[in-house]
Design a protein around this motif. Structure first.
Motif, short mmCIF file in Angstrom:
data_model
loop_
_atom_site.label_atom_id
_atom_site.label_comp_id
_atom_site.label_asym_id
_atom_site.label_seq_id
_atom_site.Cartn_x
_atom_site.Cartn_y
_atom_site.Cartn_z
N SER A 1 91.56 33.32 20.49
CA SER A 1 91.31 34.04 19.15
C SER A 1 89.97 33.25 18.34
O SER A 1 89.99 32.09 18.39
N SER A 2 89.19 34.01 17.75
CA SER A 2 87.84 33.62 17.10
C SER A 2 88.45 32.71 16.03
O SER A 2 89.53 32.83 15.23
N LYS A 3 87.70 31.62 15.71
CA LYS A 3 87.95 30.65 14.52
C LYS A 3 86.92 30.94 13.21
O LYS A 3 86.18 31.64 13.60
N VAL A 4 87.24 30.30 12.23
CA VAL A 4 86.41 30.23 11.20
C VAL A 4 85.16 30.01 11.60
O VAL A 4 84.71 29.14 12.37
N GLY A 5 84.20 30.77 11.32
CA GLY A 5 82.62 30.49 11.53
C GLY A 5 82.36 31.28 12.85
O GLY A 5 81.07 31.44 13.31
N ASP A 6 83.00 32.04 13.52
CA ASP A 6 82.85 32.89 14.67
C ASP A 6 82.48 34.27 13.90
O ASP A 6 82.95 34.54 12.78
N PRO A 7 81.86 35.28 14.75
CA PRO A 7 81.51 36.51 14.14
C PRO A 7 82.68 37.37 13.62
O PRO A 7 82.63 37.95 12.53
N HIS A 8 84.09 37.34 13.98
CA HIS A 8 84.96 37.91 13.43
C HIS A 8 86.08 37.08 13.66
O HIS A 8 87.03 37.15 14.45
N PRO A 9 86.43 36.27 12.76
CA PRO A 9 87.43 35.16 12.61
C PRO A 9 88.88 35.85 12.84
O PRO A 9 89.20 36.96 12.24
N GLY A 10 89.64 35.31 13.75
CA GLY A 10 90.87 35.75 14.02
C GLY A 10 91.22 36.85 15.15
O GLY A 10 92.22 37.29 15.55
N ARG A 11 89.84 37.36 15.44
CA ARG A 11 90.30 38.60 16.44
C ARG A 11 90.30 37.72 17.71
O ARG A 11 89.50 36.91 18.12
N PRO A 12 90.70 38.47 18.82
CA PRO A 12 91.04 37.89 20.08
C PRO A 12 89.58 38.07 20.83
O PRO A 12 88.89 39.00 20.47
N TYR A 13 89.21 37.06 21.92
CA TYR A 13 88.12 37.26 22.68
C TYR A 13 88.39 37.12 24.12
O TYR A 13 89.45 36.27 24.33
N LYS A 14 87.48 37.52 25.00
CA LYS A 14 87.83 37.36 26.26
C LYS A 14 86.97 36.31 26.81
O LYS A 14 85.76 36.26 26.55
N GLY A 15 87.59 35.34 27.53
CA GLY A 15 86.71 34.22 28.21
C GLY A 15 86.21 34.56 29.48
O GLY A 15 86.14 35.84 29.58
N GLY A 16 85.90 33.40 30.02
CA GLY A 16 85.01 33.86 31.38
C GLY A 16 84.97 32.74 32.09
O GLY A 16 85.16 31.51 31.83
N ASN A 17 84.19 32.73 33.34
CA ASN A 17 83.76 31.60 34.30
C ASN A 17 82.51 31.73 34.24
O ASN A 17 81.78 32.70 34.56
N PHE A 18 81.87 30.50 34.08
CA PHE A 18 80.55 30.45 34.15
C PHE A 18 80.02 29.03 35.07
O PHE A 18 80.81 28.27 34.85
N SER A 19 78.86 29.31 35.90
CA SER A 19 78.19 28.11 36.53
C SER A 19 77.01 28.04 36.19
O SER A 19 76.10 28.86 35.84
N ALA A 20 76.48 26.91 36.34
CA ALA A 20 75.03 26.43 35.99
C ALA A 20 74.59 25.05 37.06
O ALA A 20 75.42 24.58 37.42
N PHE A 21 73.33 25.23 37.29
CA PHE A 21 72.89 23.98 38.12
C PHE A 21 71.57 23.34 37.58
O PHE A 21 70.74 23.93 36.71
N LEU A 22 71.58 22.11 38.29
CA LEU A 22 70.39 21.32 37.96
C LEU A 22 69.81 20.57 39.21
O LEU A 22 70.80 20.39 39.85
N PRO A 23 68.58 20.41 39.23
CA PRO A 23 68.38 19.58 40.47
C PRO A 23 68.98 18.05 40.32
O PRO A 23 69.02 17.52 39.07
N ASP A 24 69.20 17.53 41.35
CA ASP A 24 69.95 16.08 41.50
C ASP A 24 68.93 15.15 41.52
O ASP A 24 68.78 14.50 42.71
N ASN A 25 67.97 15.03 40.76
CA ASN A 25 67.04 13.87 40.69
C ASN A 25 67.01 13.22 39.07
O ASN A 25 67.87 13.70 38.31
N ARG A 26 65.97 12.46 38.94
CA ARG A 26 66.15 11.73 37.71
C ARG A 26 65.95 12.44 36.39
O ARG A 26 66.68 12.48 35.56
N ASP A 27 65.08 13.63 36.44
CA ASP A 27 64.94 14.38 35.37
C ASP A 27 66.39 15.28 35.24
O ASP A 27 66.67 15.59 34.09
N GLY A 28 66.70 15.77 36.33
CA GLY A 28 67.86 16.59 36.21
C GLY A 28 68.98 15.90 35.73
O GLY A 28 69.91 16.45 34.88
N GLN A 29 69.33 14.71 36.05
CA GLN A 29 70.44 13.73 35.40
C GLN A 29 70.15 13.62 33.99
O GLN A 29 71.27 13.26 33.28
N LYS A 30 69.04 13.17 33.49
CA LYS A 30 68.73 13.13 32.19
C LYS A 30 69.26 14.19 31.30
O LYS A 30 69.85 14.31 30.36
#
Length: 102
Positions: free
Chosen positions: A14-43
């Motif tokens: 459920s949404s918290k204070v500061g969210d668009p509609h506090p107290g209303r339920p929201y649906k979660g989800g699965n998210f993936s993200a990628f970075l190159p495994d090099n010096r800049d990617g690690q930073k």
């Protein structure tokens, strides 16, 4: 090239204070993200981790009357290929752009 990957499982709740509609339920989800495994990617990974810990990675938005977890304003690469147009690599400017946002 080697990659760093994250998988986020955002649970439904459920949404918290500061969210668009506090107290209303929201649906979660699965998210993936990628970075190159090099010096800049690690930073960049360190900065993205701090952003996640501060609650800046995701937001709750309304879609067709249903509240859902979505990516926030920090850009993430959600595909290892397909180029910039498909939110993937190659994208020579991504690390610079995301560090500017962070």
């Amino acid at each position: 090239e080697a990659a760093l990957g994250w998988v986020f499982q955002m649970l439904s709740s459920s949404s918290k204070v500061g969210d668009p509609h506090p107290g209303r339920p929201y649906k979660g989800g699965n998210f993936s993200a990628f970075l190159p495994d090099n010096r800049d990617g690690q930073k960049t990974a360190v900065l993205l981790k701090k952003a996640f810990e501060q609650g800046l990675t995701f937001q709750i938005k309304s879609f067709n009357g249903e509240e859902r977890v979505t990516w926030g304003l920090i850009p993430h690469k959600t595909s290892w290929d397909g180029g910039k147009a498909r939110n993937g690599y190659p994208d020579a400017q991504y690390l610079r752009e995301v560090c500017t946002v962070l």
